[in-house]
Structures are given as C-alpha cells and as structure tokens.
Design a protein around this motif. Structure first.
Motif, PDB file in Angstrom:
ATOM      1  N   ALA B 116       0.833  -1.210   0.000  1.00 32.97           N
ATOM      2  CA  ALA B 116       0.000   0.000   0.000  1.00 32.97           C
ATOM      3  C   ALA B 116       0.862   1.252   0.000  1.00 32.97           C
ATOM      4  O   ALA B 116       0.614   2.195  -0.761  1.00 32.97           O
ATOM      5  CB  ALA B 116      -0.923   0.001   1.216  1.00 32.97           C
ATOM      6  N   GLY B 120       0.526   3.658  -3.131  1.00 40.98           N
ATOM      7  CA  GLY B 120      -0.223   4.875  -2.828  1.00 40.98           C
ATOM      8  C   GLY B 120      -1.652   4.800  -3.348  1.00 40.98           C
ATOM      9  O   GLY B 120      -2.354   3.829  -3.118  1.00 40.98           O
ATOM     10  N   PHE B 123      -3.346   1.744  -4.978  1.00 39.60           N
ATOM     11  CA  PHE B 123      -3.814   0.632  -4.140  1.00 39.60           C
ATOM     12  C   PHE B 123      -5.230   0.949  -3.678  1.00 39.60           C
ATOM     13  O   PHE B 123      -5.481   1.260  -2.519  1.00 39.60           O
ATOM     14  CB  PHE B 123      -2.860   0.443  -2.950  1.00 39.60           C
ATOM     15  CG  PHE B 123      -2.984  -0.914  -2.271  1.00 39.60           C
ATOM     16  CD1 PHE B 123      -3.381  -1.017  -0.945  1.00 39.60           C
ATOM     17  CD2 PHE B 123      -2.659  -2.067  -2.958  1.00 39.60           C
ATOM     18  CE1 PHE B 123      -3.471  -2.261  -0.313  1.00 39.60           C
ATOM     19  CE2 PHE B 123      -2.743  -3.315  -2.337  1.00 39.60           C
ATOM     20  CZ  PHE B 123      -3.152  -3.398  -1.014  1.00 39.60           C
ATOM     21  N   THR B 124      -6.157   0.876  -4.616  1.00 38.00           N
ATOM     22  CA  THR B 124      -7.551   1.218  -4.324  1.00 38.00           C
ATOM     23  C   THR B 124      -8.182   0.147  -3.440  1.00 38.00           C
ATOM     24  O   THR B 124      -7.588  -0.902  -3.193  1.00 38.00           O
ATOM     25  CB  THR B 124      -8.375   1.270  -5.618  1.00 38.00           C
ATOM     26  OG1 THR B 124      -8.366  -0.051  -6.198  1.00 38.00           O
ATOM     27  CG2 THR B 124      -7.805   2.269  -6.606  1.00 38.00           C
ATOM     28  N   GLY B 125      -9.404   0.405  -2.996  1.00 35.57           N
ATOM     29  CA  GLY B 125     -10.141  -0.567  -2.189  1.00 35.57           C
ATOM     30  C   GLY B 125     -10.308  -1.887  -2.919  1.00 35.57           C
ATOM     31  O   GLY B 125     -10.179  -2.958  -2.316  1.00 35.57           O
ATOM     32  N   GLU B 126     -10.580  -1.814  -4.240  1.00 33.20           N
ATOM     33  CA  GLU B 126     -10.777  -3.044  -5.024  1.00 33.20           C
ATOM     34  C   GLU B 126      -9.470  -3.811  -5.163  1.00 33.20           C
ATOM     35  O   GLU B 126      -9.452  -5.049  -5.079  1.00 33.20           O
ATOM     36  CB  GLU B 126     -11.316  -2.703  -6.429  1.00 33.20           C
ATOM     37  CG  GLU B 126     -12.771  -2.245  -6.438  1.00 33.20           C
ATOM     38  CD  GLU B 126     -12.930  -0.842  -5.885  1.00 33.20           C
ATOM     39  OE1 GLU B 126     -11.986  -0.032  -6.043  1.00 33.20           O
ATOM     40  OE2 GLU B 126     -13.982  -0.550  -5.292  1.00 33.20           O
ATOM     41  N   GLN B 128      -6.974  -3.658  -3.086  1.00 34.30           N
ATOM     42  CA  GLN B 128      -6.692  -4.185  -1.749  1.00 34.30           C
ATOM     43  C   GLN B 128      -7.471  -5.473  -1.513  1.00 34.30           C
ATOM     44  O   GLN B 128      -6.929  -6.455  -1.014  1.00 34.30           O
ATOM     45  CB  GLN B 128      -7.068  -3.152  -0.685  1.00 34.30           C
ATOM     46  CG  GLN B 128      -6.842  -3.650   0.744  1.00 34.30           C
ATOM     47  CD  GLN B 128      -7.355  -2.678   1.794  1.00 34.30           C
ATOM     48  OE1 GLN B 128      -7.613  -1.505   1.507  1.00 34.30           O
ATOM     49  NE2 GLN B 128      -7.520  -3.150   3.009  1.00 34.30           N
ATOM     50  N   ALA B 129      -8.754  -5.469  -1.879  1.00 33.66           N
ATOM     51  CA  ALA B 129      -9.590  -6.650  -1.664  1.00 33.66           C
ATOM     52  C   ALA B 129      -9.033  -7.852  -2.427  1.00 33.66           C
ATOM     53  O   ALA B 129      -8.983  -8.966  -1.895  1.00 33.66           O
ATOM     54  CB  ALA B 129     -11.024  -6.359  -2.083  1.00 33.66           C
TER      55      ALA B 129
END
Lengths: 141, 147
Positions: B116, B120, B123-126, B128-129
C-alpha cells in the motif's frame, strides 16, 4: 501500554490529518466495504457510494473522534464516554468489525503517508487503534 | 477450488510482476518483527533484533524476507492450485519450524501495508480486496497441513 514517544507520535500524525479528515475517513470506510462486505450491513440506511455526502460526513466523524482521543490518550475512557454509550446501546456494532476498520485505516495511512508510515509509526498506530476499539466496546457488557 | 475474477487475476499478476522482492520482502518481514514483536520468537538465531533500527539493518532478516517473497511467487504462478503449491511448506512450518499459523496473517497484513505504501493511490479498495483475497488463500494453504 503506549510509551510517551508513541503517544507523541500518534498525536502528531492525527493532528496533521484533521484537515483531511473527510478523505481519510471515507477512504478507510470504502476499503472496509470492499474487503469485508459484511460490514455494509451496518449502513443500509445510508448512501455509502464513493464520494457520497453520507460517506464523507461519516468518515469525517470517525477520524475526528480518533484524532480527539489522540490528544490525550491517557484520558481515552473519559473522552470516549459518550461514544461508548452510543455504540453499546444504540449502534451495537459487533466489536470484531473494529479490528477490520482499524486494519483498513492502517492501509489508508500507508497509502497516504508512503515511506513516512514507518514500522515504528505503524506499531504505535496499531496499538492506539486497538486501545481505542477496546475502550469503545467497554460498555457492551 | 478458489474462483478468481479476471480483475483479481490481473491485479495479482500486475502487483507481483512490478515488485522488487529484495526491497518488499525485507520491508515486510522487518515490519512484522517490529509491529508484532512476539513473532521474533521464531528468529532466535538471527542475531540482533533488539530495536527497530537493528531489525531493519539485519542481513539475515533481509535475506529471509526475500526468500518469503520468492515463496509467494509460487502461489502467484499457480493461482488455480495454491493449496497443493504450499502443501510441503505447510508441513515444514508445522512439523519442523513449529510456527503458530496465526503468524501467517500477521506477516500478510504487514505485506499489505508495505505494498500500500509503495502503490499509494493506485492501491484502491478493489485492488486491496483482491490482494487480501490472494493472501488469505495462501495463508489458509500454509495452515492446512497442521495436525
């Protein structure tokens, strides 16, 4: 518990984040909803789509509460008393979710701070968020 | 069998193909030893782990961090067969190394944070998931042969 150095570091970091409380809070919430869809069940009454007014205002509330607690960590139980009551008797969010949110907050901080989110800062922050969550759940039973 | 969406496959391949294992591996392992100091119990013969600076400068930690990342690469290359890919390593961690499987999640979380910090906003929420789903499968496989 937290050392003096750790408390100072945490207060410093959160002090710097209050101007962007909305963005930080909303980002962490969105990450949590994406990775842990079960957490969305607590928000069925709100519009939690990206950049929605609800999401931003809710994110801001959470970050400001965390920042407020960070100003005097030894007084966390006093500072959080009203929120303790709210979470215990009205919101009744299962405390496992606090861990999930804390993790996503750490990821948000990492994305936001890059190299400045050093292992030392990470350790202090993880400890603080764990303590915050524990205090928040104190009145549950 | 784990089902991967096209997005998840592409995301995992992309992240790992652009990764410098010799930077990310040491960063993730040293972060784990610093943030969760009890994990140091498995590294008694690694020399000086006395403080954050010592851990981050420790060459044995660095070397092992890189080894771990290369181990992860095997999962990246065999996403449809992760359970079998790690069966042997799972036995090793259980029978020889005696590592509490809870620790795998701790290291995984630290790796997520390192990635992450590097990516920066990307590394979106999607993303990351997807990354966390992959790591969860790896972690589960590593714990599977414990008895």
């Amino acid at each position: 518990m937290l050392s003096t150095k750790q408390k100072e570091l945490i207060a410093e970091i959160w002090g710097g984040l209050t101007p962007v409380a909305e963005d930080i809070g909303a980002d962490a919430l969105l990450r949590m909803f994406a990775s842990y869809p079960g957490t969305k069940t607590y928000f069925s009454h709100l519009d939690i789509s990206p950049r929605s007014a609800h999401l931003l205002s809710h994110g801001k509330k959470i970050v400001l509460a965390i920042a407020e607690g960070a100003k005097d960590i030894s007084q966390l139980t006093v500072t959080l008393a009203p929120l303790q009551t709210l979470h215990a008797y009205q919101l009744r969010i299962d405390p496992t979710n606090f861990k999930l949110f804390s993790h996503c907050m750490l990821v948000t901080l990492a994305c936001h701070m890059g190299d400045d989110f050093t292992p030392v800062a990470h350790a202090a922050m993880d400890k603080y968020l764990s303590a915050f969550a524990a205090v928040l759940a104190e009145k549950y039973r | 069998m784990v089902e991967w969406t096209d997005f998840e496959r592409a995301t995992i391949q992309d992240i790992f193909s652009k990764m410098d294992y010799e930077v990310v591996g040491p960063a993730a392992l040293s972060r784990c030893l610093i943030v969760y100091p009890w994990t140091q119990r498995y590294f008694g013969n690694f020399g000086n782990l006395y403080n954050a600076a010592a851990i981050m400068g420790n060459p044995m930690v660095a070397k092992h961090g890189t080894t771990i990342l290369h181990g992860l690469e095997r999962g990246v290359k065999n996403m449809d067969n992760i359970k079998e890919t790690y069966a042997e390593l799972s036995v090793l961690h259980s029978d020889k190394l005696h590592v509490d499987p809870d620790n795998f999640k701790l290291l995984s979380d630290c790796l997520t944070i390192v990635v992450a910090a590097q990516l920066g906003k990307a590394f979106t929420g999607e993303v990351q998931a997807a990354f966390q789903k992959f790591m969860a499968v790896v972690v589960s496989s590593l714990g599977r042969q414990y008895h």
